[in-house]
Motif scaffolding. Sequence first.
Motif, PDB file in Angstrom:
ATOM      1  N   CYS A   1      12.917   9.279  53.384  1.00  0.00           N
ATOM      2  CA  CYS A   1      12.392   8.259  52.492  1.00  0.00           C
ATOM      3  C   CYS A   1      13.330   7.058  52.548  1.00  0.00           C
ATOM      4  O   CYS A   1      14.554   7.222  52.501  1.00  0.00           O
TER       5      CYS A   1
ATOM      6  N   SER B   1       1.213  22.475  48.163  1.00  0.00           N
ATOM      7  CA  SER B   1       1.958  21.285  47.741  1.00  0.00           C
ATOM      8  C   SER B   1       1.306  20.561  46.570  1.00  0.00           C
ATOM      9  O   SER B   1       1.984  19.898  45.785  1.00  0.00           O
TER      10      SER B   1
ATOM     11  N   ILE C   1       6.852  11.390  50.374  1.00  0.00           N
ATOM     12  CA  ILE C   1       7.256  11.852  49.046  1.00  0.00           C
ATOM     13  C   ILE C   1       7.603  13.331  49.034  1.00  0.00           C
ATOM     14  O   ILE C   1       8.341  13.791  48.170  1.00  0.00           O
ATOM     15  N   ALA C   2       7.090  14.089  49.999  1.00  0.00           N
ATOM     16  CA  ALA C   2       7.386  15.520  50.044  1.00  0.00           C
ATOM     17  C   ALA C   2       7.368  16.003  51.488  1.00  0.00           C
ATOM     18  O   ALA C   2       6.659  15.437  52.336  1.00  0.00           O
TER      19      ALA C   2
ATOM     20  N   TRP D   1      10.255  20.540  49.776  1.00  0.00           N
ATOM     21  CA  TRP D   1      11.075  19.782  48.820  1.00  0.00           C
ATOM     22  C   TRP D   1      10.471  18.399  48.620  1.00  0.00           C
ATOM     23  O   TRP D   1       9.696  17.913  49.437  1.00  0.00           O
ATOM     24  N   HIS D   2      10.843  17.772  47.490  1.00  0.00           N
ATOM     25  CA  HIS D   2      10.395  16.421  47.161  1.00  0.00           C
ATOM     26  C   HIS D   2      11.473  15.427  47.569  1.00  0.00           C
ATOM     27  O   HIS D   2      12.657  15.624  47.263  1.00  0.00           O
ATOM     28  N   ASN D   3      11.071  14.353  48.258  1.00  0.00           N
ATOM     29  CA  ASN D   3      12.012  13.315  48.678  1.00  0.00           C
ATOM     30  C   ASN D   3      12.159  12.203  47.655  1.00  0.00           C
ATOM     31  O   ASN D   3      13.007  11.331  47.821  1.00  0.00           O
TER      32      ASN D   3
ATOM     33  N   ASN E   1      12.129  11.183  43.256  1.00  0.00           N
ATOM     34  CA  ASN E   1      12.350  11.765  41.935  1.00  0.00           C
ATOM     35  C   ASN E   1      11.135  11.511  41.038  1.00  0.00           C
ATOM     36  O   ASN E   1      10.111  11.001  41.481  1.00  0.00           O
ATOM     37  N   ASN E   2      11.262  11.844  39.768  1.00  0.00           N
ATOM     38  CA  ASN E   2      10.121  11.713  38.853  1.00  0.00           C
ATOM     39  C   ASN E   2       9.732  10.263  38.575  1.00  0.00           C
ATOM     40  O   ASN E   2       8.642   9.988  38.069  1.00  0.00           O
TER      41      ASN E   2
ATOM     42  N   TRP F   1       4.436  16.020  56.403  1.00  0.00           N
ATOM     43  CA  TRP F   1       4.921  15.118  55.357  1.00  0.00           C
ATOM     44  C   TRP F   1       3.739  14.557  54.576  1.00  0.00           C
ATOM     45  O   TRP F   1       2.696  14.233  55.144  1.00  0.00           O
TER      46      TRP F   1
ATOM     47  N   GLN G   1      13.634  19.499  43.156  1.00  0.00           N
ATOM     48  CA  GLN G   1      12.757  20.641  43.371  1.00  0.00           C
ATOM     49  C   GLN G   1      12.750  21.063  44.838  1.00  0.00           C
ATOM     50  O   GLN G   1      12.369  20.294  45.718  1.00  0.00           O
TER      51      GLN G   1
END
Length: 267
Positions: free
Chosen positions: A180, A153, A196-197, A231-233, A235-236, A262, A87
């Motif tokens: 990360c 966010s 995380i983002a 952006w997201h650093n 994943n799900n 961050w 994302q």
Amino acid sequence: MFFFAENFPGIWTTFNQVFKYSEKEEQKQEAETYMNLAQQHLSHLSNCRGLGEESVSSSLKCSYNTISSPFLRLAPLKLEQLSLDPQIVLYHDVIYKQEIADILRLTKPYFRRALVGSDVARSDVRRGSMRVGLAQNASLSIERLNRRLKDMSGFELSFNKELEVINYGIGGQYYMHYKCRFELNKQAYLENNNRIATVLLYLTDVQLGGFTSFPLLNMGVQPKKGAALMWHNVNNAAESDKRMLHAACPVLQGNRWVAAQWFEMTK
């Protein structure tokens, strides 16, 4: 990746040598690692020249974000999707002139050389920039900006988390890196307060250069004053996403003023 190589004879020669030696079983793993690094570097160079691939998909949309916080139902933000997986979104017109003026006024006297490393900070040729931290309560406009960052966010800010203001002059860059860590031990992963983002605020336009490069996605984003790239650093599965390797491309003309915030993963 090979269409880049005609512009880089030395790299093309190295490619041929790597393929030659990779025929030997004991050298294949080393050759594969080298090839991956070379591919990332070539992709990064292409992104910095404005030649990155633009995502074309009917799933990517421009819209107004009204859902990541209740307040956005009253004051939605303009959002452009650049990638769904991973994302990456670009918010337009989310930083106001007075906020930019406040950020620069409050930080310019205090800039220092940006360092790298979380355990032992040090200067490094991979990062050529100046930076300073700005407290969340530095001014009323900065407080409003931080509330807007939380709204866009959907994440909460740590109470002591500063806004990092960064200036890249001519030739300034930050070579490929992650925000990360990759920890095998899950407990150590959580204790490192992994980011995380990322929200990257563009405080100025850049006359030439200064793209934000994502080498593994073949994507380069040109700075646009008043916009915010997010952006997201991870994943799900809350694991570090290796696709989010990124860089700040060298500035060739002008100045690149950005502010980064961050959002961290905590236990």
